[in-house]
Design a protein around this motif. Sequence first.
Motif, mmCIF file in Angstrom:
data_model
loop_
_atom_site.group_PDB
_atom_site.id
_atom_site.type_symbol
_atom_site.label_atom_id
_atom_site.label_comp_id
_atom_site.label_asym_id
_atom_site.label_seq_id
_atom_site.Cartn_x
_atom_site.Cartn_y
_atom_site.Cartn_z
ATOM 1 N N ASP A 61 39.761 32.667 94.370
ATOM 2 C CA ASP A 61 40.029 33.026 95.765
ATOM 3 C C ASP A 61 38.733 33.413 96.483
ATOM 4 O O ASP A 61 37.660 33.538 95.885
ATOM 5 C CB ASP A 61 41.040 34.160 95.827
ATOM 6 N N LEU A 92 50.053 29.796 101.543
ATOM 7 C CA LEU A 92 50.185 31.122 100.930
ATOM 8 C C LEU A 92 51.206 31.916 101.738
ATOM 9 O O LEU A 92 51.082 32.036 102.960
ATOM 10 C CB LEU A 92 48.844 31.849 100.900
ATOM 11 N N TYR A 115 51.196 29.329 97.112
ATOM 12 C CA TYR A 115 50.631 30.572 96.608
ATOM 13 C C TYR A 115 51.526 31.711 97.091
ATOM 14 O O TYR A 115 51.921 31.745 98.260
ATOM 15 C CB TYR A 115 49.225 30.825 97.132
ATOM 16 N N GLU A 171 51.635 35.942 97.397
ATOM 17 C CA GLU A 171 50.977 37.246 97.273
ATOM 18 C C GLU A 171 51.967 38.295 97.759
ATOM 19 O O GLU A 171 52.105 38.528 98.957
ATOM 20 C CB GLU A 171 49.680 37.315 98.081
ATOM 21 N N ARG A 178 44.106 25.258 103.141
ATOM 22 C CA ARG A 178 45.043 26.367 102.974
ATOM 23 C C ARG A 178 45.405 26.977 104.315
ATOM 24 O O ARG A 178 44.545 27.175 105.173
ATOM 25 C CB ARG A 178 44.443 27.452 102.083
ATOM 26 N N GLU A 228 47.635 30.501 105.593
ATOM 27 C CA GLU A 228 48.178 31.754 105.073
ATOM 28 C C GLU A 228 49.048 32.440 106.122
ATOM 29 O O GLU A 228 48.727 32.418 107.312
ATOM 30 C CB GLU A 228 47.052 32.709 104.654
#
Length: 870
Positions: A686, A590, A609, A611, A818, A820
Amino acid sequence: MNIAHPATDSSSSTFHRPELLAPAGNWDCAKAAVENGADAIYFGLDRFNARMRAQNFTEADLPKLIEFLHRRGVKGYVTLNTLIFPNELTEAEQYLRTIIAAGVDAAIVQDVGICRLIRHLSPDFPIHASTQMTVTSAAGVEFAKDLGCHLVVLARECSLKEINKIQAQIAEQEVALPLEVFVHGALCVAYSGQCLTSESLGGRSANRGECAQACRMTYELIADGQTVDLGDRKYLLSPQDLAGLDVLPELVKTGVTSLKIEGRLKAPEYVANVTRVYREALDRVMADLGEPNPLAPFPAGEGGSREPRQTERQVEQGDQDHYNLEMAFSRGLSTGWFRGIDNQELVHARFGKKRGVYLGEITRIRQEQITVRLEAPVKPGDGIVFDSGHPEAKEEGGRIYTVDLRGPEATLTFGREALNLRRIHVGDRVWKTNDPELDREIRQTYSGEHPQFQRPIQVEVHGEVGQSLIAIARDGLGHVVQVESTMPLVEAHNKPLTTERLQEQLGRLGNTPFELGGLTNHITGNVMLPVSELNRLRREIVVQLEELRAQPKRWQLRSPASWQELLSQPLSTLKAQANSQVQTPELVVLVRNLKQLQAALAAGIQTLYCEFEDPRAYRDAVQMVRKEKNEKAFSSLPSIYVAPPRITKAGENWILQQVKACDADGYLVRNYDQLQFFGGDRCIGDFSLNVANPLTAGYFKQRYGLERLTASYDLNMAQLEALLTSCPADWFEVTVHQHMPMFHMEHCVFCAFLSEGTDYTNCGRPCEEHEVTLRDRVGTEHILQADVGCRNTVFNGTAQTGAEYVQHLLKLGVRHFRIEFVNEASEQVAQTIQRYQQLLQGEITGAQLWRELRLQNQLGVTRGPLETRS
């Protein structure tokens, strides 16, 4: 027919009278609420409630407590409003059976799986969707209704305008449920159910009732690397307390069903004081709106049956109410978000603890005497504190010994050596923190053995000469009793049974839970009956009504049902299906800007991902991924999922439309609106969906067709393992590297402290011009970011890694890991991705990666929530 004080036909009222719901952390608080006019109380048991620091009740207390409440015409709701872990489901099931069997009126629930379990155990036991479920829109109400909920507690961040919009939308969509809102008490700065601060900083989850209140601490604002001088404003995340008193008429007009007072950690004096203020204020509002009060709780005098305090007679009712509320508990009072967003008002930032009533400013200090220019009344015995602008330090304070009033000023003296006068200065502010006289008065409202707050009953009487007198009594809660005299009525030669005489005799209901709210006289002719018989009839009415009320509610309860039956297929079958589709472990990344995305693409990441603060930038991100495919000839096209903001309020679907316009491969869904809006697309659930047990996981996975779910960040390794072994591990992806998103909030720190504006319309958008961090007391700088809805997220400045658990997670069947990023440079993104790729390929160990990251990262990393705690 003679009628005295007739009962109100509520169906003719324009406005519905909302229930007044009070908190109770113990027996004294329950009694304080009942005796001061609460229509219902909510309380926790010793497990599974969001206020584990409260004294709470036990399962053994339930029958006695519920009987007490019901005899008094008050409902009781149990808070079961935390996330439930897999190994707790059996215990939670037994808890629920006890709660339902005890005749509790409803359970207040956060966990989706527990809602499913309640409905499985009982088809009719009421469920109230907790504010911890973060419902901010009509889609959230519909989600709760589909789960079998009977009422929804809206997020505190909803304004009056938004509440009205939700009401209109759910009525139009025919998914209407009663709505409840908080009307008074402490405000969490973060959305309830979405705050991970205590979990991140100390392993004490707010979603488990263990909030450490980091929002009440001091922070420094760092903008573009420089400390911003905010003077005495240090409590940047500590909202004033909510007081909806000033908007009570507007709240009633929204049609909400229940008004909730916060405070299960508060003392009984607080509960009594605040409940009484809102009881009386609500009665006045309903009278002003044209509805006679069917409860008539305070029959004598305007606004109350007891005399107002002699020392405050000169104060208007509204001022008296605010005084009482501030003395009960106050960090400053505001209407919160009810009137919309005002970032300057919500957080004054000057203190984060109880203050009380502002008494005034010191104008003179002479010998042992302190003179104050008064802003509020003061008397000997009051407790005060001197505020020099440093609430984080020890402050001087004490009880006033004498008061010498001279015009607008008062000279105060204190006990010998009670104060260190060297620490008190002219110009210091003075707060009244305690009013013993008020406390004494409040305690008297609930300290007696007999009921003091009486609820009205309506009585009608029938009879004629030669027949028995029949009296029918109704309590307004659906209970009806009929009694008749043991002797016939005779003709009266004097003193017949007039309406007035019947009122006098049947209205003598002192020391009972009832008062005579209205009497209808259907007697024919002039008749009489001995006073002793009328008294017997009155006592019989009370006994029978109390017996009816005391009977526990009989909810349906399925005896052989169990939580395991809610798994859609046998676990062995699901596991076998998962094992037949074993995948190569994959790293999911992410990113939060285009440079990070470029670095992830260059590292060969196949699932990305994004954001971003501005959803319009998602189109560029999608084009970048697809261009990279053509230029570098990927063996397979990387998948790009984009994330809408975590919160969607009524009227914000335009944001979701902006997100969808980018034509991404899929979406990282965070809330109920997004489950609905992106229902036909590829979606990953999520962490904000709070999936912590297999019942919740199964609901999201199978009802909404989500490709994968992100395991809740509240789970440590042992709890995560229990989740992964209770349903297919390939349902999940596990976040193993991140800056924990601690606070997610409507409060905009950029607006409040880097502008003079109140909201996005006049703040000048400082979030687009400055990089901001919040430095805590130990020196860590936490990253602040805004989203397209101007909501702020505070990310933990220290990254957290679960690298040491990856090999074990692989053995459990996890295939999606994942990582981030927040504000890392592209070089650091590339280096971190490379290390985790090596970890998944077995080239380095988790311990090696952990040590290397600690050396590379200036702030270091922690092991985070996966670390198993005792």
